[in-house]
Scaffold this active site. Structure first.
Site, PDB file in Angstrom:
ATOM      1  N   ASP A  79      42.564  42.696  43.689  1.00 46.88           N
ATOM      2  CA  ASP A  79      41.220  42.666  44.771  1.00 46.88           C
ATOM      3  C   ASP A  79      41.768  42.636  46.015  1.00 46.88           C
ATOM      4  OD1 ASP A  79      39.720  42.035  42.331  1.00 46.88           O
ATOM      5  OD2 ASP A  79      38.605  40.420  43.653  1.00 46.88           O
TER       6      ASP A  79
ATOM      7  N   ASP B 260      45.389  40.650  38.484  1.00 47.01           N
ATOM      8  CA  ASP B 260      44.144  40.340  39.076  1.00 47.01           C
ATOM      9  C   ASP B 260      43.957  40.153  40.405  1.00 47.01           C
ATOM     10  OD1 ASP B 260      41.019  39.963  38.483  1.00 47.01           O
ATOM     11  OD2 ASP B 260      41.638  37.722  38.661  1.00 47.01           O
TER      12      ASP B 260
ATOM     13  N   TYR C 182      45.613  34.425  30.936  1.00 49.31           N
ATOM     14  CA  TYR C 182      44.307  34.366  30.330  1.00 49.31           C
ATOM     15  C   TYR C 182      44.161  34.331  28.972  1.00 49.31           C
ATOM     16  CZ  TYR C 182      42.058  36.985  34.408  1.00 49.31           C
ATOM     17  OH  TYR C 182      41.450  37.204  35.636  1.00 49.31           O
TER      18      TYR C 182
ATOM     19  N   ASP D 128      53.745  35.723  45.856  1.00 50.18           N
ATOM     20  CA  ASP D 128      53.159  35.130  46.899  1.00 50.18           C
ATOM     21  C   ASP D 128      53.791  36.009  48.320  1.00 50.18           C
ATOM     22  OD1 ASP D 128      55.807  34.343  46.419  1.00 50.18           O
ATOM     23  OD2 ASP D 128      55.193  32.400  47.419  1.00 50.18           O
TER      24      ASP D 128
ATOM     25  N   LYS E 242      56.941  35.336  39.639  1.00 51.27           N
ATOM     26  CA  LYS E 242      57.278  34.124  40.015  1.00 51.27           C
ATOM     27  C   LYS E 242      58.271  33.445  39.595  1.00 51.27           C
ATOM     28  CE  LYS E 242      55.810  30.893  43.274  1.00 51.27           C
ATOM     29  NZ  LYS E 242      56.132  31.248  44.601  1.00 51.27           N
TER      30      LYS E 242
HETATM   31  C1  IPM Z   1      38.647  41.877  36.861  1.00 47.82           C
HETATM   32  C2  IPM Z   1      37.678  40.836  36.718  1.00 47.82           C
HETATM   33  C3  IPM Z   1      37.544  39.930  35.463  1.00 47.82           C
HETATM   34  C4  IPM Z   1      39.061  39.521  35.211  1.00 47.82           C
HETATM   35  C5  IPM Z   1      36.636  39.121  35.176  1.00 47.82           C
HETATM   36  C6  IPM Z   1      35.207  39.735  35.313  1.00 47.82           C
HETATM   37  C7  IPM Z   1      36.747  38.405  33.939  1.00 47.82           C
HETATM   38  O1  IPM Z   1      37.907  39.928  37.801  1.00 47.82           O
HETATM   39  O2  IPM Z   1      38.311  42.688  35.768  1.00 47.82           O
HETATM   40  O3  IPM Z   1      39.520  41.940  37.655  1.00 47.82           O
HETATM   41  O4  IPM Z   1      39.391  38.547  35.457  1.00 47.82           O
HETATM   42  O5  IPM Z   1      39.950  40.318  34.585  1.00 47.82           O
HETATM   43 MG    MG Z   2      39.474  40.855  39.086  1.00 46.58          MG
END
Ligand code: IPM
Ligand code: MG
Length: 366
Positions: A251, A247, A141, A223, A191
């Site tokens: 999710d 990240d 990032y 992965d 990785k």
């Molecule tokens: C998260 C989100 C953020 C990230 C975005 C909104 C920039 O996806 O907090 O996981 O990628 O960190």
């Molecule tokens: Mg996110």
């Protein structure tokens, strides 16, 4: 006791869900005899509309001398134009970097009462209770170079996954500290087979592990982890990962809980240690995992649980109020066990209650 908290509601459903969390905070104050001095600030798209900046200087000031920050969500189609020079997401990235919030804690648990809201088979969800620790101010990032340019042979873009050993050490330490207070298993995702930064990551993780002989450290390629998280999610206790890896897997793991609306997070500027008697507090920003959900904004149907549980984490990690945090978490469990649901977690499509009603019930039970 007296505490100062800055609230940044942001865009979309952010203001609706933070309003319910503030309600819960007020009740905690009354019941336990604390005063929460609240300041409100702008961030994201609404801040861009008013000031041209996703994170106005005034908001940074409001976040600098406080005990904790409660954050809603940012973003929306209105600000999503390709080529826009400033995006709402810049606000949250900038505040993480500005305040040095390097440790992102994302607990994921499968609520027995909600197993039918998850697309996974119920037997896979039994005993799922993990903590994802995502590095938040380094890696892909933020590494430099990070840019776009045009050459005679066309357009190019670069992002850089870069880590110093100090950055790895402190985030891995967060993983070990948390694992010590849990099932004592730390899974480090990397990785290693391809990336140099991952080889350094694994090396440092092994070095730090010597200070935590009671915690088992295991390594997994990210992965493969993506697959194992669905095949055998209850294996995992604490997972530590690079910014982008964390990240993505957080999710994915969110699906295990039944709804993205349920999950809290904490972004901390230090290594948290809360082991009952001793409590070390650190500055933190607390936000639900979900985004601004512009499609349902303003309709009063958003699930406030992620933000309310984030407030419990705020009480625990930044204010050192462990019993108060527990009271909020127990209240959420109780209301869910009684069968109350927002639309995202109803199973038969009927009987859902509003954001505000849900918030009132949780606050009332604290
Ligand atoms: C998260 C989100 C953020 C990230 C975005 C909104 C920039 O996806 O907090 O996981 O990628 O960190
Ligand atoms: Mg996110």
């Amino acid at each position: 006791m007296n505490f100062s908290v800055t609230v940044l509601p942001g865009d979309g459903i952010g203001p609706e869900v933070t309003a319910e969390a503030v309600k819960v905070l007020d009740v905690v104050g009354d019941r336990f005899g604390h005063t929460f001095d609240l300041k409100f600030g702008k961030i994201g798209g609404t801040a861009i509309d008013e000031t041209g900046m996703a994170l106005p200087v005034e908001t940074i000031d409001k976040c600098s001398k406080v005990d904790a920050i409660l954050f809603g969500a940012v973003g929306g189609p209105k600000w999503d134009k390709a080529g826009a020079s400033v995006r709402p997401e810049d606000g949250i990235l900038a505040i993480r970097k500005n305040l040095g919030l390097f440790a992102n804690l994302r607990p994921v648990k499968a609520y027995p009462t909600l197993v039918n809201s998850s697309p996974l088979k119920p037997h896979l969800l039994k005993d799922v209770d993990m903590m994802i620790v995502r590095e938040l101010t380094g890696g892909l990032y933020f590494g430099k170079p990070k840019k776009r340019w045009t050459t005679s042979r066309g357009r190019r873009g670069v992002d850089t996954m870069k880590y110093t050993e100090q950055e790895i050490e402190r985030i891995v330490r967060v993983g070990f500290e948390l694992a010590q207070g849990r099932r004592k298993l730390l899974t480090s995702a990397d990785k290693f087979n391809v990336l140099e930064s991952s080889r350094l990551w694994r090396e440092v993780a092994i070095e730090v592990s010597e200070e935590y002989p009671d915690v088992e450290l295991e390594h997994i390629l990210v992965d493969n982890l993506a697959m194992q998280l669905i095949r055998d999610p209850s294996h995992y206790d604490v997972i530590v990962a690079e910014n982008t890896f964390g990240d993505i897997i957080s999710d994915e793991a969110a699906v295990l809980s039944g709804s993205l609306g349920m999950l809290p997070s904490a972004s901390l500027a230090g290594v948290p240690r809360s082991d009952g008697e001793r409590s070390f507090t650190v500055l933190g920003l607390y936000e639900p995992i979900h985004g601004s959900a512009p499609d349902i904004a303003g309709r009063g149907i958003a699930n406030p649980v992620g933000t309310i549980l984030s407030t419990a984490m705020l009480l625990r990690h930044s204010l050192g109020l462990n019993s108060e945090a527990k009271a909020v978490e127990d209240s959420v469990d109780g209301i869910l066990a009684e069968g109350y649901r927002t639309p995202d977690i109803v199973t038969d499509g009927t009987g859902a209650i509003s954001t505000k009603e849900f918030g009132d019930l949780i606050a009332g039970r604290v």
